[in-house]
Design an enzyme around this catalytic site. Structure first.
Site, mmCIF file in Angstrom:
data_model
loop_
_atom_site.group_PDB
_atom_site.id
_atom_site.type_symbol
_atom_site.label_atom_id
_atom_site.label_comp_id
_atom_site.label_asym_id
_atom_site.label_seq_id
_atom_site.Cartn_x
_atom_site.Cartn_y
_atom_site.Cartn_z
ATOM 1 N N HIS A 76 0.819 -1.220 0.000
ATOM 2 C CA HIS A 76 0.000 0.000 0.000
ATOM 3 C C HIS A 76 0.851 1.267 0.000
ATOM 4 C CE1 HIS A 76 -3.542 -2.363 0.454
ATOM 5 N NE2 HIS A 76 -3.295 -2.740 1.691
ATOM 6 N N ASP A 124 -3.128 -10.442 -2.188
ATOM 7 C CA ASP A 124 -3.590 -9.908 -0.910
ATOM 8 C C ASP A 124 -5.049 -9.472 -1.074
ATOM 9 O OD1 ASP A 124 -2.267 -8.519 1.807
ATOM 10 O OD2 ASP A 124 -3.973 -7.399 1.001
ATOM 11 N N HIS A 163 -6.521 -6.903 -0.216
ATOM 12 C CA HIS A 163 -6.670 -5.478 -0.496
ATOM 13 C C HIS A 163 -5.887 -5.099 -1.747
ATOM 14 C CE1 HIS A 163 -7.056 -5.854 3.995
ATOM 15 N NE2 HIS A 163 -8.223 -5.326 3.659
ATOM 16 N N ASP A 192 -4.737 -12.728 3.989
ATOM 17 C CA ASP A 192 -5.967 -12.094 4.443
ATOM 18 C C ASP A 192 -7.123 -12.314 3.458
ATOM 19 O OD1 ASP A 192 -4.636 -10.499 2.619
ATOM 20 O OD2 ASP A 192 -4.649 -8.700 3.853
#
Length: 379
Positions: free
Chosen positions: A148, A184, A186, A276
Site C-alpha cells: 500500500h 492480498d 486489499h 488475508d
C-alpha cells in the site's frame, strides 16, 4: 538451516529484527482505548503472525524444501529508487521524534523504522539472489508489509513498498519486463501507483471490491484504473465480490491472469502474497482455503517456468489470523514447489462457496480488459 538445492526448493529471506515493529493494542487497528473494554486486542499486523509463519516453515513438513538466508537493512539510497526524498525524510524525522501515526492504523513506533528498513532490504536481498543466479525462487518473509506504500505516502500498515523496490531493482539490473501478481485481499495500490506510467511492469491485483478508504488510499481498485501514458493497459485490477473462494479465485487466475501473462511474456515474476484473502481472516471478506492458495501457487509456478525461466520472487504482505495464515502460507509454497500431493491437511476448512456471482463478475472484467488494454486486444 540447510534445505534442498536452490533449483529444487525455496530460498527464504528473513531477519528476526522485523519482529521489533510494535504496533500496540486497542480496538482492532485503531490504537484506541475507549475506556469501557476489559480486553484490548493486539493490532492485527503484529509480530505473532510472522512468528508462526517462520515456525511452520522451519518445523512443518515443508521444511526440507526451504533454505534460509538472512536479510539486511536497505540503505536510504536504495529507497529512493521507488520513493520520493520528501517522503523518506518524513519517515526519518518521525522516527527521530519517537514515532507517529502516519495514517489510520499505520503506526511508526520506536523500532518500526529499523524493521521497515530490514523489510525493504530483505526483499531486495531476495531479488538480488535471483538476479545473481544463485536460485530461481526466493521468498521475502517480511513485515511491516509494503504494497500500500505509495511513492510519496504511507498507507494500510505500510511504510516502504518492499515489492516495488524489488521490482525496480530487477528493472535496473536489465530485466525488460516484470509482472506482479498480487493476491492480498486489499488492492496493491502502492505498487500500482509506482508503475502506473510504465509498460515495463504489468501489475495485476486480485482483491475484494473495497474501494477507496480515505486520503491515504485514494485509489478505488476498480477495473478502469488501468494505467496512463505508456502504462495504459498495464495495470489490471480484478475486484472480486465478497465471499469469493477457491473456485472463484481459480477461475479468475485462469481466465484473466494466465492470458495476461501469456501475452506479456515477462522476464521476471513477482507474487505478492497475503493470507488475508482466507475464509477466516479478520481483515478480509473472502473465502480462500489452503486448497485455493495451493492452486494459485501451482498456477504461478507454471507461468514462471514457461515465461521467466522459473524466476519467481514471492513477497509477504497481509494475513492476520495468526494460525490459519501460517497454514495458508505453507499451502501456497507447496503449490509453488509443484509437489505431487499436499504435505499438510487443512485444520478448519471446508467453507461453502457459491461462485455464480463471481463468475459473472470475472467474465465482465475479462470483456472490459480485452477491449481496453492494447496488449490484450484480440485475445
Amino acid at each position: 538451516m540447510a534445505g534442498l538445492s536452490p533449483s529444487g526448493g525455496i530460498n527464504v529471506f528473513w531477519h528476526e529484527g522485523m519482529l521489533k515493529h510494535d504496533t500496540g493494542i486497542g480496538v482492532f487497528d485503531t490504537g484506541m482505548d475507549p475506556g469501557f473494554l476489559d480486553v484490548l486486542e493486539k493490532h492485527p499486523e503484529n509480530s505473532e503472525r510472522l512468528r508462526n509463519m517462520v515456525s511452520i516453515l522451519k518445523r512443518g513438513p515443508i521444511s526440507p524444501y526451504i533454505s534460509w538466508h538472512s536479510g539486511t537493512p536497505a540503505l536510504i539510497s536504495h529507497l529512493l529508487s521507488f520513493h520520493t526524498p520528501e517522503y523518506i525524510n518524513e519517515l526519518v524525522q518521525a522516527d527521530r521524534d519517537g514515532g507517529k501515526e502516519l495514517c489510520s492504523g499505520t503506526f511508526l513506533n520506536p523500532g518500526s523504522w529499523d524493521a521497515a528498513l530490514l523489510a525493504a532490504g530483505t526483499a531486495l536481498s531476495a531479488m538480488k539472489h535471483i538476479l545473481d543466479g544463485h536460485g530461481k525462487i526466493a521468498y521475502a518473509l517480511v513485515r511491516p508489509p509494503g504494497h500500500h506504500a505509495q511513492p510519496s505516502q504511507a498507507d494500510g500498515y505500510c511504510f516502504l513498498n518492499n515489492a516495488g523496490l524489488a521490482v525496480q531493482l530487477a528493472l535496473n539490473s536489465g530485466c525488460a519486463k516484470v509482472a506482479v501478481i498480487d493476491i492480498d485481499v486489499h488492492y496493491g495500490n502502492g505498487t500500482a501507483e509506482g508503475f502506473y506510467h510504465s509498460d515495463k511492469v504489468l501489475t495485476i491485483s486480485l482483491h475484494m471490491n473495497h474501494g477507496s478508504w480515505g486520503p491515504s488510499h485514494p485509489q478505488s481498485g476498480s477495473v478502469d484504473e488501468i494505467g496512463v501514458g505508456e502504462g495504459f493497459g498495464y495495470n489490471l485490477n480484478i475486484p472480486l465480490p465478497n465471499g469469493t473462494g477457491d473456485r472463484g479465485y481459480a477461475y479468475a487466475m485462469n481466465q484473466l491472469v494466465v492470458p495476461a501473462i501469456q501475452k506479456y511474456e515477462p522476464e521476471m515474476m513477482v507474487l505478492v502474497v497475503g493470507q488475508d484473502s482466507s475464509a477466516f481472516d479478520p481483515n478480509g471478506r473472502q473465502c480462500l482455503t489452503m486448497e485455493g492458495y495451493r492452486e494459485i501457487g501451482q498456477i504461478v509456478r507454471k507461468l514462471a517456468d514457461k515465461y521467466s525461466d522459473g524466476h519467481l520472487l514471492i513477497v509477504q504482505e497481509g494475513g492476520y489470523q495468526v494460525t490459519y495464515s501460517a497454514y495458508c502460507l505453507h499451502a501456497t509454497l507447496e503449490g509453488v514447489l509443484n509437489l505431487p500431493s499436499p504435505l499438510l491437511s487443512d485444520p478448519i476448512a471446508y467453507y461453502p462457496e457459491d461462485e455464480l456471482m463471481t463468475t459473472k463478475v470475472i467474465d465482465a472484467i475479462k470483456k472490459f480488459q480485452n477491449s481496453t488494454a492494447p496488449f490484450l486486444k484480440g485475445g
